[in-house]
Design an enzyme around this catalytic site. Sequence first.
Site, PDB file in Angstrom:
ATOM      1  N   SER A   7       8.721 -24.384 -56.171  1.00 20.92           N
ATOM      2  CA  SER A   7       7.512 -25.033 -56.679  1.00 20.92           C
ATOM      3  C   SER A   7       6.302 -24.216 -56.238  1.00 20.92           C
ATOM      4  O   SER A   7       6.434 -23.225 -55.524  1.00 20.92           O
ATOM      5  CB  SER A   7       7.401 -26.444 -56.116  1.00 20.92           C
ATOM      6  OG  SER A   7       7.079 -26.359 -54.735  1.00 20.92           O
ATOM      7  N   LYS A   8       5.145 -24.699 -56.629  1.00 19.62           N
ATOM      8  CA  LYS A   8       3.896 -23.994 -56.315  1.00 19.62           C
ATOM      9  C   LYS A   8       3.726 -23.747 -54.820  1.00 19.62           C
ATOM     10  O   LYS A   8       3.044 -22.823 -54.424  1.00 19.62           O
ATOM     11  CB  LYS A   8       2.710 -24.824 -56.814  1.00 19.62           C
ATOM     12  CG  LYS A   8       2.424 -24.611 -58.273  1.00 19.62           C
ATOM     13  CD  LYS A   8       0.962 -24.936 -58.570  1.00 19.62           C
ATOM     14  CE  LYS A   8       0.708 -24.879 -60.057  1.00 19.62           C
ATOM     15  NZ  LYS A   8       0.332 -26.158 -60.609  1.00 19.62           N
TER      16      LYS A   8
END
Length: 462
Positions: A242-243
């Site tokens: 994820s980010k």
Amino acid sequence: MVKTRFAPSPTGLLHLGNARTAIISYLFARSQNGSFVLRVEDTDKERSSKEFEESVIKDLEWLGLEWDEFYRQSERYEIYEEFAQNLLKEGLAYRCFCTPEEIEKERSIALAKGVPYKYSGKCRALTKQMSQSLADEGKPFTIRFKTPGNLKLGFVDLIKGEVDFSSDDFDDFVILRSDMSPTYNFAVVIDDALMNISHVIRGEDHLSNTPKQLLIYKALKFKEPKFAHLPVILGQDRSKLSKRHGAVSISAFRDSGYPPEAIFNYLALLGMSMSEGQKEILTKDELIKTFDLSRIGSSPAIFSYEKLKWLSGQYIRSYLPLERICNDIEKFLEYSFDKEYLCKILSKVRDSFDTYLEGANRLKTFAPTTISLDEEVISELKPLLGYLQELLNLLEKEGFSPEGAKRAVKTLQQNHGIKQSELWKALRLSLTGERQGISLDIIFELLPENLIRERLIGALRC
Ligand code: GLU
């Protein structure tokens, strides 16, 4: 014939996971001389947008994917509706007049009890006549699929192996919403069947949707395709990528100056078992030729930013034609360079950076500007300024060239007994404002004489 598809929902940017699904579907089709379909799944009106559709398509093209057919689900509503009406006629589906509030109530009761929500099946009991007359009155309804009870729903996934579900796991799910738009599980089956998709390759997050889709295949008497669900991609810490881990959208990698070939290559081999000594850097054609679905592992793939960056560097230094690098790097430059000059510089320095963004940073040294020196550089330079003045005088005599610089440095060393490395440091700091970087040989070869002179004079004034 083998036919695969990539079916993005235009509800966000194309990220690494989806791009990998697209690449694997594409490679599989091409490796079998089959065809590849791009289908935009834009039935969720609230979350879908034209901007996202355009950006996803742009990213796919940038990565080098080509498709043989293109569809947009929002242009196919009549088809889905007709199939839903047929199921209704055959008694395999029914109209549900429950209001959103009623459904919400059922949902919150389930939540309070801590059990997964399932529709109660209330409207299943309506007679055909009742259902028709409520519809005729204009009461809004959805169409639900009549999920049969106690049915084994197994299939053999090409990556995951045998997968088993029971129809009891599912409720009577909605296939057509009250605005007559289809839900994902319904539209996907109709499209995959009508488009003759032979292999459905998608992310593992859809594994639990597959049994619902199998029910629809049966009800509509469609031939089932083969399924291959790709394992998720995890970060180095083994949590879902994820980010938090870094950039995840393809456009972010493009904006950081990664060549598309490197990303394509990396994602194509991510999570694949590799045989000993196998080449890791492969062109699209080589990836097609060597593609083998059975080499995709069933456990999660671990994404490495370092590896991708390394690969990007490999492409920039050894695999892409110089002209491509010149063209690609231009949009990252703060100053515009004469094209020929730019290519000349890059031919010497392309092995010193991994991304175009880093490269553009390196090229600042060659920009026709003065260099700003920071405090630390100035304090390092101060004690060397006397030598710098002499170096400048010698360069005027010996010439502003790599050989001239060598002669000047040597002469000063002999005259003052100062270390050559100190003199080179003074030159580097004055000419680049940095402690490290491109070799001074290259700088003296390529930086025009007037810029060298100007920068040395600038440093002398600091
Ligand atoms: N539109 C779905 C998604 O983006 C596609 C799933 C599928 O490939 O069936 O997740």
